[in-house]
Motif scaffolding. Structure first.
Motif, PDB file in Angstrom:
ATOM      1  N   GLY A  95      48.778 -64.726  38.162  1.00  0.00           N
ATOM      2  CA  GLY A  95      48.757 -65.758  39.302  1.00  0.00           C
ATOM      3  C   GLY A  95      48.532 -64.904  40.488  1.00  0.00           C
ATOM      4  N   THR A  96      48.151 -63.958  40.164  1.00  0.00           N
ATOM      5  CA  THR A  96      47.987 -62.950  41.683  1.00  0.00           C
ATOM      6  C   THR A  96      46.456 -63.150  41.425  1.00  0.00           C
ATOM      7  OG1 THR A  96      49.322 -61.526  41.135  1.00  0.00           O
ATOM      8  CG2 THR A  96      47.766 -61.213  42.947  1.00  0.00           C
ATOM      9  N   VAL A  97      45.864 -64.021  41.215  1.00  0.00           N
ATOM     10  CA  VAL A  97      44.226 -63.847  41.273  1.00  0.00           C
ATOM     11  C   VAL A  97      43.940 -65.025  42.506  1.00  0.00           C
ATOM     12  CG1 VAL A  97      41.943 -65.692  39.749  1.00  0.00           C
ATOM     13  CG2 VAL A  97      44.081 -64.083  39.148  1.00  0.00           C
ATOM     14  N   ASP A  98      45.256 -65.439  41.974  1.00  0.00           N
ATOM     15  CA  ASP A  98      45.088 -66.998  43.719  1.00  0.00           C
ATOM     16  C   ASP A  98      46.128 -66.197  44.781  1.00  0.00           C
ATOM     17  OD1 ASP A  98      45.220 -68.184  41.431  1.00  0.00           O
ATOM     18  OD2 ASP A  98      44.818 -70.060  42.122  1.00  0.00           O
ATOM     19  N   SER A  99      45.116 -65.041  45.393  1.00  0.00           N
ATOM     20  CA  SER A  99      46.152 -64.450  46.349  1.00  0.00           C
ATOM     21  C   SER A  99      45.120 -64.732  46.899  1.00  0.00           C
ATOM     22  CB  SER A  99      46.693 -62.448  46.241  1.00  0.00           C
ATOM     23  OG  SER A  99      44.857 -62.655  45.489  1.00  0.00           O
ATOM     24  N   ALA A 295      48.307 -58.769  54.448  1.00  0.00           N
ATOM     25  CA  ALA A 295      49.376 -59.733  54.052  1.00  0.00           C
ATOM     26  C   ALA A 295      49.400 -59.070  52.468  1.00  0.00           C
ATOM     27  CB  ALA A 295      48.403 -60.992  54.371  1.00  0.00           C
ATOM     28  N   ARG A 296      48.165 -59.424  51.693  1.00  0.00           N
ATOM     29  CA  ARG A 296      48.627 -58.553  50.532  1.00  0.00           C
ATOM     30  C   ARG A 296      49.166 -57.738  49.824  1.00  0.00           C
ATOM     31  NH1 ARG A 296      42.610 -59.592  50.563  1.00  0.00           N
ATOM     32  NH2 ARG A 296      41.927 -57.569  50.654  1.00  0.00           N
ATOM     33  N   ASN A 297      49.131 -56.812  50.607  1.00  0.00           N
ATOM     34  CA  ASN A 297      50.071 -55.709  50.721  1.00  0.00           C
ATOM     35  C   ASN A 297      51.748 -55.891  50.949  1.00  0.00           C
ATOM     36  OD1 ASN A 297      47.426 -53.371  50.304  1.00  0.00           O
ATOM     37  ND2 ASN A 297      46.979 -53.199  52.112  1.00  0.00           N
ATOM     38  N   GLN A 298      52.186 -56.292  51.991  1.00  0.00           N
ATOM     39  CA  GLN A 298      53.179 -57.104  52.423  1.00  0.00           C
ATOM     40  C   GLN A 298      53.970 -57.365  51.214  1.00  0.00           C
ATOM     41  OE1 GLN A 298      55.764 -55.341  54.627  1.00  0.00           O
ATOM     42  NE2 GLN A 298      56.632 -56.552  53.823  1.00  0.00           N
ATOM     43  N   LEU A 299      52.963 -58.744  50.609  1.00  0.00           N
ATOM     44  CA  LEU A 299      53.837 -59.649  49.736  1.00  0.00           C
ATOM     45  C   LEU A 299      53.505 -58.691  48.430  1.00  0.00           C
ATOM     46  CD1 LEU A 299      51.130 -62.529  51.014  1.00  0.00           C
ATOM     47  CD2 LEU A 299      53.637 -62.617  50.987  1.00  0.00           C
ATOM     48  N   LYS A 300      52.342 -57.766  48.029  1.00  0.00           N
ATOM     49  CA  LYS A 300      52.533 -56.870  46.751  1.00  0.00           C
ATOM     50  C   LYS A 300      54.678 -56.080  46.976  1.00  0.00           C
ATOM     51  CE  LYS A 300      50.542 -52.937  46.793  1.00  0.00           C
ATOM     52  NZ  LYS A 300      49.271 -52.103  47.151  1.00  0.00           N
ATOM     53  N   ILE A 301      54.080 -55.470  47.953  1.00  0.00           N
ATOM     54  CA  ILE A 301      56.044 -54.543  48.166  1.00  0.00           C
ATOM     55  C   ILE A 301      57.023 -55.483  48.052  1.00  0.00           C
ATOM     56  CG2 ILE A 301      56.756 -53.678  49.862  1.00  0.00           C
ATOM     57  CD1 ILE A 301      54.757 -52.683  51.606  1.00  0.00           C
ATOM     58  N   GLY A 303      57.216 -58.453  46.163  1.00  0.00           N
ATOM     59  CA  GLY A 303      57.386 -58.562  44.571  1.00  0.00           C
ATOM     60  C   GLY A 303      56.361 -59.957  44.261  1.00  0.00           C
ATOM     61  N   TYR A 304      55.469 -60.315  45.366  1.00  0.00           N
ATOM     62  CA  TYR A 304      54.838 -62.009  45.419  1.00  0.00           C
ATOM     63  C   TYR A 304      53.579 -61.179  44.399  1.00  0.00           C
ATOM     64  CZ  TYR A 304      58.719 -63.442  48.030  1.00  0.00           C
ATOM     65  OH  TYR A 304      60.049 -63.837  49.106  1.00  0.00           O
ATOM     66  N   TYR A 305      53.231 -60.565  44.512  1.00  0.00           N
ATOM     67  CA  TYR A 305      51.499 -60.379  44.321  1.00  0.00           C
ATOM     68  C   TYR A 305      52.087 -59.085  43.356  1.00  0.00           C
ATOM     69  CZ  TYR A 305      49.289 -63.512  47.825  1.00  0.00           C
ATOM     70  OH  TYR A 305      48.559 -63.922  48.599  1.00  0.00           O
ATOM     71  N   ASP A 306      51.262 -59.322  41.635  1.00  0.00           N
ATOM     72  CA  ASP A 306      50.796 -58.681  40.807  1.00  0.00           C
ATOM     73  C   ASP A 306      49.933 -56.912  41.372  1.00  0.00           C
ATOM     74  OD1 ASP A 306      51.238 -57.403  37.857  1.00  0.00           O
ATOM     75  OD2 ASP A 306      49.129 -57.225  38.596  1.00  0.00           O
ATOM     76  N   PRO A 307      50.285 -55.259  41.891  1.00  0.00           N
ATOM     77  CA  PRO A 307      49.761 -54.372  42.051  1.00  0.00           C
ATOM     78  C   PRO A 307      48.393 -54.347  40.991  1.00  0.00           C
ATOM     79  CG  PRO A 307      51.434 -53.718  41.147  1.00  0.00           C
ATOM     80  CD  PRO A 307      51.860 -55.171  41.196  1.00  0.00           C
ATOM     81  N   ASP A 308      48.657 -54.428  39.723  1.00  0.00           N
ATOM     82  CA  ASP A 308      47.159 -53.944  39.269  1.00  0.00           C
ATOM     83  C   ASP A 308      46.718 -55.221  38.441  1.00  0.00           C
ATOM     84  OD1 ASP A 308      49.134 -52.211  38.189  1.00  0.00           O
ATOM     85  OD2 ASP A 308      49.153 -53.325  35.735  1.00  0.00           O
TER      86      ASP A 308
END
Length: 328
Positions: A95-99, A295-301, A303-308
């Motif tokens: 799902g993080t492909v659509d980040s 924004a990606r970094n914040q959403l990763k922190i 828990g919305y986006y997968d870090p890998d």
């Protein structure tokens, strides 16, 4: 008599077993147009290919994506074709492909999908009781505005922006630029734009004609010529309904048919009248890239986006353009 009844019961059990085995696998397909839409058309080709893998599939069209996803959870479907944003609830990695801002162009998308179709990616595409059986591009999302003067983040302040109610990341991002998020879904966001309920939407160009977005653009609107997100459609399946071999064949099928999908997207995108395009300065684009990275970094922190997945996509961006600030 007892032997006769035993034999009859055994025959019934065998018949029931054969019937159960012969029952086709149910695939719920979200297509806003229904049974004659492009998603159903593509899945009918997949259905034919699946016979060669020993899989008989029944395709069930859904015009409401939320119901397709719920029916997958309820076990009514063995698999469902939904958007990657909706699919993030089933598999955060895919799902993080659509980040936001992760995939600048289709060249980047092609590399990402090639990697995800490889057997080595299979473990990451399995989460809980679900697995990803294919990922396909749905086109880049662009900003549609009903006033072409709204060509910067600063000018978006105070505007009403349609956001998908099941994706908390969109409301967060809209609020950060001072705009007002208006909860919507795929079935009504275009109607809200066309009727003036919202001033701004993000949508793939393929939706321009299908959802009559030119109505919302008229007379003074525009499309900001800067893609925010590369959207995907993903086939999400119950893990116990498909063998690992069939799941892998399906993922490879999706990637091997990528060019057919891209050709179809280009055909739909060519229907957009060039008069709607709004160009923005390169300096603004650079600013947006930084904002999207933050924004990606914040959403990763959060828990919305997968870090890998974010790391994989960054490596792809740097492979194609080593001059990017994030690559040094």
């Amino acid at each position: 008599m007892k032997k006769l009844m035993t034999a009859a019961l055994a025959a019934c059990a065998l018949a029931t077993s054969v019937t159960a085995q012969a029952a086709p696998t149910k695939i719920c397909v979200f297509d806003i147009v229904g049974n004659v839409g492009p998603m159903m058309g593509a899945m009918k080709d997949w259905q034919t290919a699946a016979l060669g893998w020993g899989l008989e599939a029944e395709l069930i069209p859904y015009t409401n994506e939320a119901i397709a996803a719920e029916d997958l959870k309820a076990g009514i479907c063995d698999a469902a074709l939904v958007t990657g944003i909706r699919g993030r609830g089933f598999n955060k990695f895919a799902g993080t492909v659509d980040s936001i801002g992760s995939i600048p162009t289709l060249d980047h998308m092609r590399i990402a999908l090639q990697v995800l179709s490889m057997p080595q990616s299979a473990p990451k595409l399995s989460q809980g009781s679900y697995q990803i059986m294919g990922i396909a591009p749905a086109g880049a999302a662009y900003i549609f505005v009903n006033d072409k003067e709204v060509n910067s983040l600063a000018k978006a302040a105070g505007k009403r922006v349609a956001v998908l109610e099941y994706d908390e990341t969109q409301a967060k991002l809209v609020s950060q630029v001072g705009a007002t998020p208006v909860a919507s879904d795929i079935t009504n966001f275009s109607t809200k734009f066309n009727n003036g309920v919202v001033d701004v939407i993000a949508a793939p160009l393929a939706a321009y004609e299908a959802l009559e977005l030119y109505k919302g653009l008229s007379p003074d609107g525009g499309i900001i010529n800067y893609p925010l997100v590369q959207l995907t459609i993903q086939l999400i399946a119950k893990k116990d309904a498909f063998t690992p071999e069939v799941a892998q064949k399906s993922r490879e099928y999706f990637y091997n048919n990528l060019d057919r999908i891209l050709d179809q997207l280009k055909k739909e995108e060519s229907k957009v009248d060039s008069k709607w395009w709004v160009e923005i300065p390169d300096a603004d684009k650079g600013e947006y890239e930084v904002l999207m990275q933050e924004a990606r970094n914040q959403l990763k922190i959060e828990g919305y986006y997968d870090p890998d997945m974010l790391t994989l996509l960054r490596k792809i961006r740097c492979k194609l353009d080593q001059s990017r600030a994030e690559c040094t």
